[in-house]
Motif scaffolding. Sequence first.
Motif, PDB file in Angstrom:
ATOM      1  N   ILE A   4       0.840  -1.203   0.000  1.00 42.39           N
ATOM      2  CA  ILE A   4       0.000   0.000   0.000  1.00 42.39           C
ATOM      3  C   ILE A   4       0.872   1.248   0.000  1.00 42.39           C
ATOM      4  CG2 ILE A   4      -1.716   1.309   1.299  1.00 42.39           C
ATOM      5  CD1 ILE A   4      -2.814  -1.366   2.307  1.00 42.39           C
ATOM      6  N   HIS A   5       1.961   1.208   0.778  1.00 43.70           N
ATOM      7  CA  HIS A   5       2.886   2.342   0.794  1.00 43.70           C
ATOM      8  C   HIS A   5       3.480   2.569  -0.593  1.00 43.70           C
ATOM      9  CE1 HIS A   5       6.159   5.020   1.893  1.00 43.70           C
ATOM     10  NE2 HIS A   5       7.030   4.150   1.378  1.00 43.70           N
ATOM     11  N   LEU A   6       3.891   1.490  -1.243  1.00 46.61           N
ATOM     12  CA  LEU A   6       4.472   1.621  -2.583  1.00 46.61           C
ATOM     13  C   LEU A   6       3.455   2.209  -3.564  1.00 46.61           C
ATOM     14  CD1 LEU A   6       6.441  -1.740  -2.928  1.00 46.61           C
ATOM     15  CD2 LEU A   6       7.313   0.506  -2.253  1.00 46.61           C
ATOM     16  N   MET A   7       2.238   1.752  -3.471  1.00 41.51           N
ATOM     17  CA  MET A   7       1.196   2.282  -4.358  1.00 41.51           C
ATOM     18  C   MET A   7       0.947   3.757  -4.094  1.00 41.51           C
ATOM     19  SD  MET A   7      -1.697  -0.709  -4.621  1.00 41.51           S
ATOM     20  CE  MET A   7      -1.436  -2.154  -5.652  1.00 41.51           C
ATOM     21  N   ASN A   8       0.903   4.143  -2.829  1.00 44.17           N
ATOM     22  CA  ASN A   8       0.694   5.553  -2.491  1.00 44.17           C
ATOM     23  C   ASN A   8       1.811   6.424  -3.064  1.00 44.17           C
ATOM     24  OD1 ASN A   8      -1.681   6.289  -0.985  1.00 44.17           O
ATOM     25  ND2 ASN A   8      -0.980   4.896   0.619  1.00 44.17           N
ATOM     26  N   VAL A   9       3.047   5.953  -2.928  1.00 43.39           N
ATOM     27  CA  VAL A   9       4.177   6.711  -3.455  1.00 43.39           C
ATOM     28  C   VAL A   9       4.076   6.802  -4.977  1.00 43.39           C
ATOM     29  CG1 VAL A   9       6.674   6.771  -3.738  1.00 43.39           C
ATOM     30  CG2 VAL A   9       5.687   6.127  -1.525  1.00 43.39           C
ATOM     31  N   PHE A  10       3.764   5.686  -5.624  1.00 47.67           N
ATOM     32  CA  PHE A  10       3.676   5.692  -7.085  1.00 47.67           C
ATOM     33  C   PHE A  10       2.565   6.628  -7.567  1.00 47.67           C
ATOM     34  CE2 PHE A  10       1.578   3.847 -10.883  1.00 47.67           C
ATOM     35  CZ  PHE A  10       2.554   4.185 -11.815  1.00 47.67           C
ATOM     36  N   VAL A  11       1.406   6.608  -6.930  1.00 44.06           N
ATOM     37  CA  VAL A  11       0.303   7.494  -7.323  1.00 44.06           C
ATOM     38  C   VAL A  11       0.717   8.956  -7.161  1.00 44.06           C
ATOM     39  CG1 VAL A  11      -2.017   8.264  -6.713  1.00 44.06           C
ATOM     40  CG2 VAL A  11      -1.537   5.828  -6.924  1.00 44.06           C
ATOM     41  N   GLU A  41       9.028  -1.222  -9.144  1.00 45.01           N
ATOM     42  CA  GLU A  41       9.345  -1.668 -10.506  1.00 45.01           C
ATOM     43  C   GLU A  41      10.061  -3.017 -10.487  1.00 45.01           C
ATOM     44  OE1 GLU A  41       9.712   2.421 -13.118  1.00 45.01           O
ATOM     45  OE2 GLU A  41      11.450   1.812 -11.906  1.00 45.01           O
ATOM     46  N   ASP A  42      10.963  -3.211  -9.519  1.00 45.44           N
ATOM     47  CA  ASP A  42      11.640  -4.501  -9.394  1.00 45.44           C
ATOM     48  C   ASP A  42      10.636  -5.605  -9.051  1.00 45.44           C
ATOM     49  OD1 ASP A  42      14.046  -3.315  -9.944  1.00 45.44           O
ATOM     50  OD2 ASP A  42      14.678  -3.154  -7.839  1.00 45.44           O
ATOM     51  N   GLN A  43       9.719  -5.282  -8.176  1.00 45.26           N
ATOM     52  CA  GLN A  43       8.709  -6.258  -7.761  1.00 45.26           C
ATOM     53  C   GLN A  43       7.816  -6.671  -8.924  1.00 45.26           C
ATOM     54  OE1 GLN A  43       4.763  -5.516  -5.385  1.00 45.26           O
ATOM     55  NE2 GLN A  43       6.437  -5.576  -3.896  1.00 45.26           N
ATOM     56  N   LEU A  44       7.439  -5.701  -9.747  1.00 42.60           N
ATOM     57  CA  LEU A  44       6.540  -5.958 -10.874  1.00 42.60           C
ATOM     58  C   LEU A  44       7.288  -6.460 -12.105  1.00 42.60           C
ATOM     59  CD1 LEU A  44       4.264  -2.794 -10.593  1.00 42.60           C
ATOM     60  CD2 LEU A  44       3.721  -5.113  -9.819  1.00 42.60           C
ATOM     61  N   GLY A  45       8.563  -6.168 -12.169  1.00 38.03           N
ATOM     62  CA  GLY A  45       9.335  -6.543 -13.348  1.00 38.03           C
ATOM     63  C   GLY A  45       8.993  -5.737 -14.570  1.00 38.03           C
ATOM     64  N   VAL A  46       8.595  -4.484 -14.382  1.00 33.75           N
ATOM     65  CA  VAL A  46       8.218  -3.627 -15.504  1.00 33.75           C
ATOM     66  C   VAL A  46       8.566  -2.182 -15.158  1.00 33.75           C
ATOM     67  CG1 VAL A  46       5.873  -3.230 -14.647  1.00 33.75           C
ATOM     68  CG2 VAL A  46       6.340  -3.017 -17.099  1.00 33.75           C
TER      69      VAL A  46
END
Length: 314
Positions: A4-11, A41-46
């Motif tokens: 959730i933290h990663l998503m918040n930062v990305f948004v 990005e590393d987690q998603l591989g994209v």
Amino acid sequence: MDQIHLMNVFVSVGEGKSFAAAARRLDLSPAAVTRAISGLEDQLGVELLLRTTRNVRLTEAGTRYLDDCRGILASIADANEAAAAVNSELKGNLSVAASDAFGKDFIMPCIVKFLNRYPEVEVSAYFLDRVVNLVEEGMDVAVRIGHQPDSSLKALRVGQVRPVLCASPGYLARNGLPLHPADLLRHTMIAASGVSPRVEWKFGAQDDPTVVRIKPRLTITSSEAAIDAAVAGLGICRLLSCQVGNEVGDGRLQLILANYEEAPLPVYVLHRGNKFGASKVRKFIDLLVEHLRTHASLNAGQAMQERKHELICA
């Protein structure tokens, strides 16, 4: 890292197109924001973002992921609110969007009733003559006229309206009653932006319409001003049946070419449809749907349907 933290930062980075702005918004260091995006990005591989020394841009995958993240984060916020006591007490802000004239005439009475019923709720009403994106602009509820494209939004049909042509009895007495759409070429036309923005007006069945290319003498962005001009006898205007119900009902305007009308347009209440939706949103939708579904101007249009046949006279 916490998803959730990663998503918040990305948004935050994706919406602001800036790592520095996201850091300030989230009260994080720029290095922490950079680590979060790299980790995601590393987690998603994209690759989600394209970085240059001057700007940050979303990749195609990043654009899709940004929309998904917004929806997920909104769902989480709704779930949290649904579980909290503040939700049951109906507190906080509710945002509603609709077109300008429709909002003032049809939505405002419902908003006032809702605010009087729930004193701890605030409403932000956006009455705009453009399509509002509920997800991207953070709206809770919207009312739209017309067929809706497939989307993740939930749509509740609450009625329908018709594009109609009308003019004042005085204008028609001076200039004659059009009996066919082609007759409009000999008349003074009023075009209301947002209702009839195109120069070509279509009449009749969608699969075999009659098309008339008009040249308006008056083009105006306000439907209310267009109604005033038509009532004053300037010419013929194309509006929505719900907008001219009072003027037709009291005889200030007269419907014309009713046999050539296009098919009615549906009216929908739209919302994100999250099963954890806040109580204030659900309560407002219930009130709004009931209000609009029982509104004579949107359902069956009995009075105007009866009058239109009386007013078509050779």
